[in-house]
Design a protein around this motif. Structure first.
Motif, PDB file in Angstrom:
ATOM      1  N   ILE A  15      89.488 -29.251 -51.376  1.00  0.00           N
ATOM      2  CA  ILE A  15      88.966 -29.915 -52.720  1.00  0.00           C
ATOM      3  C   ILE A  15      88.160 -31.248 -51.536  1.00  0.00           C
ATOM      4  CG2 ILE A  15      88.749 -32.099 -54.120  1.00  0.00           C
ATOM      5  CD1 ILE A  15      92.190 -30.262 -55.005  1.00  0.00           C
ATOM      6  N   ASP A  16      87.863 -31.387 -51.279  1.00  0.00           N
ATOM      7  CA  ASP A  16      87.168 -32.517 -49.998  1.00  0.00           C
ATOM      8  C   ASP A  16      86.227 -32.087 -49.921  1.00  0.00           C
ATOM      9  OD1 ASP A  16      89.454 -34.402 -50.974  1.00  0.00           O
ATOM     10  OD2 ASP A  16      89.913 -35.202 -48.710  1.00  0.00           O
ATOM     11  N   LEU A  17      86.392 -30.261 -49.304  1.00  0.00           N
ATOM     12  CA  LEU A  17      85.385 -29.716 -48.210  1.00  0.00           C
ATOM     13  C   LEU A  17      84.878 -29.439 -49.239  1.00  0.00           C
ATOM     14  CD1 LEU A  17      87.116 -27.668 -45.774  1.00  0.00           C
ATOM     15  CD2 LEU A  17      86.222 -29.324 -45.633  1.00  0.00           C
ATOM     16  N   LEU A  18      85.176 -29.190 -50.432  1.00  0.00           N
ATOM     17  CA  LEU A  18      83.912 -28.868 -51.925  1.00  0.00           C
ATOM     18  C   LEU A  18      83.357 -29.662 -52.240  1.00  0.00           C
ATOM     19  CD1 LEU A  18      86.124 -25.941 -54.033  1.00  0.00           C
ATOM     20  CD2 LEU A  18      83.788 -25.741 -52.320  1.00  0.00           C
ATOM     21  N   ASN A  19      84.065 -31.191 -52.320  1.00  0.00           N
ATOM     22  CA  ASN A  19      83.394 -32.302 -53.078  1.00  0.00           C
ATOM     23  C   ASN A  19      82.296 -32.476 -51.984  1.00  0.00           C
ATOM     24  OD1 ASN A  19      84.916 -32.107 -55.180  1.00  0.00           O
ATOM     25  ND2 ASN A  19      86.536 -33.947 -54.721  1.00  0.00           N
ATOM     26  N   SER A  20      82.445 -32.267 -50.948  1.00  0.00           N
ATOM     27  CA  SER A  20      81.430 -32.709 -49.513  1.00  0.00           C
ATOM     28  C   SER A  20      80.080 -32.118 -49.766  1.00  0.00           C
ATOM     29  CB  SER A  20      81.661 -33.563 -48.710  1.00  0.00           C
ATOM     30  OG  SER A  20      82.549 -32.329 -48.246  1.00  0.00           O
ATOM     31  N   THR A  21      80.041 -31.021 -49.956  1.00  0.00           N
ATOM     32  CA  THR A  21      79.214 -30.598 -49.906  1.00  0.00           C
ATOM     33  C   THR A  21      78.723 -29.558 -51.688  1.00  0.00           C
ATOM     34  OG1 THR A  21      80.612 -28.088 -50.023  1.00  0.00           O
ATOM     35  CG2 THR A  21      79.971 -29.067 -48.500  1.00  0.00           C
ATOM     36  N   ASP A  22      78.734 -30.223 -51.924  1.00  0.00           N
ATOM     37  CA  ASP A  22      78.074 -30.373 -54.274  1.00  0.00           C
ATOM     38  C   ASP A  22      79.075 -29.230 -53.799  1.00  0.00           C
ATOM     39  OD1 ASP A  22      77.481 -32.927 -53.755  1.00  0.00           O
ATOM     40  OD2 ASP A  22      75.448 -31.944 -52.812  1.00  0.00           O
ATOM     41  N   ASN A  23      79.915 -28.761 -54.220  1.00  0.00           N
ATOM     42  CA  ASN A  23      80.726 -26.801 -54.568  1.00  0.00           C
ATOM     43  C   ASN A  23      79.851 -26.116 -54.339  1.00  0.00           C
ATOM     44  OD1 ASN A  23      82.955 -28.085 -56.265  1.00  0.00           O
ATOM     45  ND2 ASN A  23      81.378 -28.160 -57.548  1.00  0.00           N
ATOM     46  N   ASP A  24      79.472 -26.237 -52.802  1.00  0.00           N
ATOM     47  CA  ASP A  24      78.989 -25.186 -51.919  1.00  0.00           C
ATOM     48  C   ASP A  24      79.648 -24.339 -51.821  1.00  0.00           C
ATOM     49  OD1 ASP A  24      77.391 -23.381 -50.291  1.00  0.00           O
ATOM     50  OD2 ASP A  24      75.726 -24.198 -49.956  1.00  0.00           O
ATOM     51  N   ALA A  25      80.420 -23.110 -51.906  1.00  0.00           N
ATOM     52  CA  ALA A  25      81.837 -22.249 -51.776  1.00  0.00           C
ATOM     53  C   ALA A  25      80.936 -22.023 -49.216  1.00  0.00           C
ATOM     54  CB  ALA A  25      81.818 -21.265 -52.271  1.00  0.00           C
TER      55      ALA A  25
END
Length: 62
Positions: free
Chosen positions: A22-32
């Protein structure tokens, strides 16, 4: 790429928790794609630290 072989890797305590993802997704504006890239880099850096610690421990025992 052998997905089956990758799936069988035992990571021990080096796994991503849901909160990490979740932290990774949030930090990338949900760019998978970017999140996967960050996850790979994160795992790689943890593996490097673990290897250095293992080498240091081995050197101390010698």
């Amino acid at each position: 790429m052998n997905i089956e072989k990758i799936s069988e890797v035992k990571t021990g305590s080096y796994f991503l928790r849901v909160s990490d993802i979740i932290d990774l997704l949030n930090s990338t504006d949900n760019d998978a794609f970017m999140a996967m890239n960050l996850a790979y880099n994160y795992g790689f850096s943890r593996g490097q630290r673990a290897e250095k610690a293992r080498a240091k421990k081995k050197a101390v025992k010698s």
